[in-house]
Design a protein around this motif. Structure first.
Motif, PDB file in Angstrom:
ATOM      1  N   ALA A 183       0.837  -1.201   0.000  1.00 48.44           N
ATOM      2  CA  ALA A 183       0.000   0.000   0.000  1.00 48.44           C
ATOM      3  C   ALA A 183       0.874   1.254   0.000  1.00 48.44           C
ATOM      4  N   LEU A 184       0.223   2.395  -0.123  1.00 45.98           N
ATOM      5  CA  LEU A 184       0.908   3.687  -0.133  1.00 45.98           C
ATOM      6  C   LEU A 184       0.612   4.409   1.175  1.00 45.98           C
ATOM      7  N   TRP A 185       1.658   4.946   1.826  1.00 44.94           N
ATOM      8  CA  TRP A 185       1.503   5.603   3.123  1.00 44.94           C
ATOM      9  C   TRP A 185       2.032   7.030   3.049  1.00 44.94           C
ATOM     10  N   VAL A 186       1.400   7.927   3.810  1.00 48.83           N
ATOM     11  CA  VAL A 186       1.727   9.353   3.704  1.00 48.83           C
ATOM     12  C   VAL A 186       3.135   9.664   4.196  1.00 48.83           C
ATOM     13  N   ASP A 187       3.683   8.841   5.093  1.00 48.49           N
ATOM     14  CA  ASP A 187       5.027   9.107   5.613  1.00 48.49           C
ATOM     15  C   ASP A 187       6.052   9.187   4.485  1.00 48.49           C
ATOM     16  N   GLY A 188       5.924   8.281   3.516  1.00 46.20           N
ATOM     17  CA  GLY A 188       6.844   8.293   2.383  1.00 46.20           C
ATOM     18  C   GLY A 188       6.691   9.545   1.541  1.00 46.20           C
ATOM     19  N   LEU A 189       5.463  10.036   1.416  1.00 51.60           N
ATOM     20  CA  LEU A 189       5.227  11.260   0.647  1.00 51.60           C
ATOM     21  C   LEU A 189       5.889  12.459   1.328  1.00 51.60           C
ATOM     22  N   VAL A 190       5.776  12.509   2.648  1.00 52.61           N
ATOM     23  CA  VAL A 190       6.422  13.585   3.408  1.00 52.61           C
ATOM     24  C   VAL A 190       7.939  13.499   3.257  1.00 52.61           C
ATOM     25  N   GLU A 191       8.460  12.286   3.270  1.00 54.97           N
ATOM     26  CA  GLU A 191       9.903  12.102   3.120  1.00 54.97           C
ATOM     27  C   GLU A 191      10.378  12.595   1.753  1.00 54.97           C
ATOM     28  N   ILE A 192       9.589  12.348   0.718  1.00 53.87           N
ATOM     29  CA  ILE A 192       9.934  12.843  -0.617  1.00 53.87           C
ATOM     30  C   ILE A 192       9.979  14.368  -0.626  1.00 53.87           C
ATOM     31  N   GLU A 193       9.015  14.995   0.031  1.00 54.14           N
ATOM     32  CA  GLU A 193       9.003  16.462   0.103  1.00 54.14           C
ATOM     33  C   GLU A 193      10.275  16.982   0.776  1.00 54.14           C
ATOM     34  N   TYR A 194      10.709  16.300   1.822  1.00 51.65           N
ATOM     35  CA  TYR A 194      11.936  16.713   2.512  1.00 51.65           C
ATOM     36  C   TYR A 194      13.157  16.546   1.604  1.00 51.65           C
ATOM     37  N   ILE A 247      13.294  16.639  -1.643  1.00 50.92           N
ATOM     38  CA  ILE A 247      13.272  17.679  -2.677  1.00 50.92           C
ATOM     39  C   ILE A 247      13.800  19.000  -2.126  1.00 50.92           C
ATOM     40  N   ALA A 248      13.455  19.295  -0.877  1.00 52.99           N
ATOM     41  CA  ALA A 248      13.896  20.553  -0.264  1.00 52.99           C
ATOM     42  C   ALA A 248      15.362  20.517   0.143  1.00 52.99           C
ATOM     43  N   ASN A 249      15.954  19.322   0.198  1.00 55.73           N
ATOM     44  CA  ASN A 249      17.344  19.182   0.660  1.00 55.73           C
ATOM     45  C   ASN A 249      18.136  18.266  -0.273  1.00 55.73           C
ATOM     46  N   LEU A 250      17.924  18.440  -1.549  1.00 59.15           N
ATOM     47  CA  LEU A 250      18.451  17.503  -2.540  1.00 59.15           C
ATOM     48  C   LEU A 250      19.971  17.371  -2.494  1.00 59.15           C
ATOM     49  N   GLU A 251      20.671  18.465  -2.258  1.00 57.43           N
ATOM     50  CA  GLU A 251      22.137  18.421  -2.261  1.00 57.43           C
ATOM     51  C   GLU A 251      22.685  17.460  -1.211  1.00 57.43           C
ATOM     52  N   SER A 252      21.957  17.286  -0.125  1.00 55.11           N
ATOM     53  CA  SER A 252      22.417  16.394   0.948  1.00 55.11           C
ATOM     54  C   SER A 252      22.374  14.928   0.536  1.00 55.11           C
ATOM     55  N   PHE A 253      21.635  14.615  -0.525  1.00 47.41           N
ATOM     56  CA  PHE A 253      21.463  13.228  -0.949  1.00 47.41           C
ATOM     57  C   PHE A 253      22.291  12.880  -2.185  1.00 47.41           C
ATOM     58  N   GLU A 254      22.875  13.880  -2.815  1.00 50.79           N
ATOM     59  CA  GLU A 254      23.662  13.628  -4.020  1.00 50.79           C
ATOM     60  C   GLU A 254      24.954  12.894  -3.689  1.00 50.79           C
ATOM     61  N   ARG A 255      25.314  11.956  -4.567  1.00 52.87           N
ATOM     62  CA  ARG A 255      26.551  11.176  -4.440  1.00 52.87           C
ATOM     63  C   ARG A 255      26.635  10.420  -3.108  1.00 52.87           C
TER      64      ARG A 255
END
Length: 297
Positions: A85-96, A98-106
């Motif tokens: 199923a789909l849960w809202v927690d994952g959607l919130v995590e995606i929003e975070y 996107i707002a902090n993309l540089e922290s996840f690169e490489r």
């Protein structure tokens, strides 16, 4: 079967969470005595059953506003299996993210309890080849569906630890060097080999994983093993506030293992890309090693 559905719905309505044992029993009942390998190898696009689940129960979600390529995932009703199923927690995590993309690169990113794989697919689409994403879960039907969603999006992926994963043989060689991995990882029964495969993890993410107090020690043990291999590990968890005692228990178990909350992120301050009825029910927080927290925090 009706009794199982009622039990699962009652757990959700009472805020108790849906327990793994209940889901496993229900899944096995649906699967029955059928030939498991035949069910796994069937072409699900033609209808029929998927691990005993009626394909008519499934649906597809398309997200065409998150990145350059639309992301498609297959979901089932949550009363069948929480991992499908789909849960809202994952959607919130995606929003975070996107707002902090540089922290996840490489970075080498591992997700616990990936479910349908939406977060991992989003990361793979947006980070391209600049990092490695490993999506993990433990039920074969969940891993199978996650792998299926990877193929829906034409993203090559390598599979670990699950003999029943649907992976076309003619694609295996192409997937060998893929930066997207799908891996079976059971928090309650993991091995040293499992942890060795994940030893280079930079960021650990998870959404809605502390729903049942009985799995929290295992969840914390897995996290600790990864933390022991990288004391600079960053842990990002999104957890729905169903039961305050369960959340407090999770935090205390993590603290026993020398990992503490470094910051809690306001979910209302994130770019609100998804329609979420009450985003204040989701707690989003970062955890680090105790010695990595500045003394003024």
């Amino acid at each position: 079967m009706r009794n199982y559905i009622e039990m699962i719905e009652n757990c959700e309505n009472n805020g108790e969470g849906v327990y793994d044992d209940l889901i496993e029993d229900y899944s096995e009942m649906l699967i029955g005595s059928g030939n498991r390998k035949e069910m796994v190898n069937m072409d699900c696009s033609e209808g029929g059953y998927f691990y005993g689940y009626d394909m008519k129960e499934s649906s597809f979600r398309i997200y065409d506003f998150l990145c350059e390529n639309p992301i498609v995932v297959r979901v089932f009703p949550q009363f069948l299996n929480v991992g499908l199923a789909l849960w809202v927690d994952g959607l919130v995590e995606i929003e975070y993210i996107i707002a902090n993309l540089e922290s996840f690169e490489r970075k080498n990113i591992v997700e616990l309890g990936s479910g349908i794989g939406l977060v991992g697919l989003f990361l793979m689409n947006i980070l391209k080849e600049t990092g490695r994403i490993t999506m993990t879960d433990y039920l074969d039907c969940v891993l199978e569906n996650c792998s299926y969603c990877c193929e829906l999006n034409n993203i090559p992926h390598k599979v670990y630890n699950s003999e029943y994963i649907y992976l076309k043989e003619d694609k295996s060689s192409k997937n060998e060097n893929s930066n997207l991995h799908v891996m079976k990882l059971d928090w309650m029964n993991f091995t040293e080999q499992d942890i060795e495969l994940l030893k280079d993890t930079d960021i650990l993410i998870a959404a809605d994983v502390a729903y049942d107090s009985s799995v929290i020690p295992g969840l914390c043990d897995v996290t600790q093993q990864l933390f022991n291999r990288n004391r600079n590990l960053i842990i990002l968890f999104a957890i729905t506030k169903r039961n305050e005692k369960t959340f407090e228990y999770f935090v205390s178990e993590m603290e026993k293992r020398d990992m503490v909350v470094s910051k809690e992120i306001s979910t209302t301050d994130l770019p609100q890309l998804f329609m979420i009825e009450d985003r204040t029910t989701v707690r989003l927080f970062e955890m680090k090693g105790r010695n990595n927290i500045p003394h003024d925090q």
